[in-house]
Design an enzyme around this catalytic site. Structure first.
Site, PDB file in Angstrom:
ATOM      1  CB  CYS A  61      -0.880   0.075   1.328  1.00  0.00           C
ATOM      2  SG  CYS A  61      -2.051  -1.488   1.311  1.00  0.00           S
TER       3      CYS A  61
ATOM      4  NE  ARG B 251      -2.818  -4.316  -2.853  1.00  0.00           N
ATOM      5  CZ  ARG B 251      -2.107  -3.859  -2.032  1.00  0.00           C
ATOM      6  NH1 ARG B 251      -2.252  -2.404  -1.899  1.00  0.00           N
ATOM      7  NH2 ARG B 251      -1.554  -4.524  -0.937  1.00  0.00           N
TER       8      ARG B 251
HETATM    9  C1  BEZ Z   1       0.447  -4.623   1.888  1.00  0.00           C
HETATM   10  O1  BEZ Z   1       1.694  -4.870   1.766  1.00  0.00           O
HETATM   11  O2  BEZ Z   1       0.064  -3.591   1.526  1.00  0.00           O
HETATM   12  C2  BEZ Z   1      -0.373  -5.742   2.132  1.00  0.00           C
HETATM   13  C3  BEZ Z   1      -0.205  -6.912   2.105  1.00  0.00           C
HETATM   14  C4  BEZ Z   1      -0.957  -8.021   2.314  1.00  0.00           C
HETATM   15  C5  BEZ Z   1      -2.311  -7.498   2.953  1.00  0.00           C
HETATM   16  C6  BEZ Z   1      -2.601  -6.312   3.219  1.00  0.00           C
HETATM   17  C7  BEZ Z   1      -1.762  -5.375   2.814  1.00  0.00           C
END
Ligand code: BEZ
Length: 217
Positions: A53, A130
Site C-alpha cells: 500500500c 485494491r
Molecule cells: C500490503 O503490503 O500493502 C499488504 C499486503 C497484504 C495484506 C494487506 C496489505
C-alpha cells in the site's frame, strides 16, 4: 451477517457512482461535490502502514500533478481511522519525502467500502481489496479494476486507461489492444450498408469494413 448481506452491492460500468459523505484527510467531503466538473479516480487500499500500500499510495501522490493536468482528482480509501491516516501520511512524508495531498477516506464504519463492493470476504472480511473506480465528470462509472491484497496495481496502466477513456469519449472512437496516446484508434463499425460503402472510400487504415483505424489530431 449484515456484512455478508451488504458486500455484494457493486456499482457497474455505466452506473451513476453512489454518492456519500465521508471524513477524509482534507476534511469532510461529499463525493458528488468533489466529482463536479472533473474525472475522479476513487481507489481503495487494504491498510495503512503496510508495504505494498505504501508503494502504491506514494506512486499516486507522485503522479498527482499529471492527473490534475488530465482534469482528474484522486481519492483514496481504507478501513482505518483518520488518526491512522494522518500518522501514515506523516510517516510517508518523513521516510520517503512524498506528501499524499489527495483526500484519503477514513472508512472505519465500512460504509463506502460496502457501497462500492470493495469488501470481498473471500479475500478479507475486514480490509478493502485494491479497487479502482474511474468516474467521469457526469458521475458515471467508466472503468473498474479489482486487485487482491498481495498484488500492487500498475500506475502506468491506470494512466493509460484514463487517457484511453478520455480520448474515446472526446472523439467517439474505441481503443485497440495496448493503445497508447499517438496510436491509431478504432472507428466504430458502420450501422448501415450506405455507411459501409462510404467507409470503403475513406482514407482509414482498413482491414475490413468492420475493422478500421484512423489517426486523431
Ligand atoms: C500490503 O503490503 O500493502 C499488504 C499486503 C497484504 C495484506 C494487506 C496489505
Amino acid at each position: 451477517m449484515e456484512l455478508q448481506e451488504n458486500v455484494n452491492i457493486m456499482p457497474k460500468i455505466g452506473d451513476l457512482a453512489p454518492d456519500f459523505t465521508s471524513v477524509t484527510t482534507v476534511g469532510p467531503l461529499k463525493f458528488s461535490e468533489y466529482n463536479k466538473g472533473s474525472w475522479v479516480i476513487l481507489f481503495s487500499h487494504p491498510a495503512d502502514f503496510t508495504p505494498v500500500c505504501t508503494t502504491e499510495m506514494s506512486a499516486f501522490a507522485q503522479k498527482e500533478d499529471e492527473f490534475r493536468a488530465m482534469n482528474t482528482k484522486l481519492m483514496g480509501l481504507s478501513i482505518d481511522s483518520i488518526h491512522s491516516h494522518i500518522a501514515w501520511v506523516n510517516n510517508v512524508k518523513e521516510k520517503l519525502g512524498i506528501l499524499m495531498k489527495f483526500p484519503i477516506i477514513a472508512d472505519i464504519d465500512m460504509k463506502v467500502s460496502k457501497l462500492y463492493g470493495m469488501l470481498q470476504p473471500g479475500e478479507s472480511e475486514t480490509a478493502a481489496v485494491r479497487a479502482v473506480f474511474i468516474i467521469d465528470p457526469e458521475g458515471i462509472v467508466r472503468l473498474i479494476m479489482y486487485y487482491p491484497l498481495n498484488v500492487g496495481r500498475s500506475m502506468d496502466e491506470i494512466i493509460r486507461a484514463l487517457k484511453a477513456l478520455q480520448t474515446a469519449h472526446k472523439h467517439k472512437v474505441a481503443m485497440p489492444v495496448n493503445w497508447q496516446p499517438g496510436d491509431k484508434v478504432i472507428v466504430p463499425p458502420p450501422k448501415t450498408v450506405e455507411d459501409m460503402e462510404e467507409r470503403m472510400k475513406s482514407d482509414y487504415e482498413m482491414i475490413d469494413f468492420y475493422l478500421a483505424k484512423k489517426d486523431i489530431k
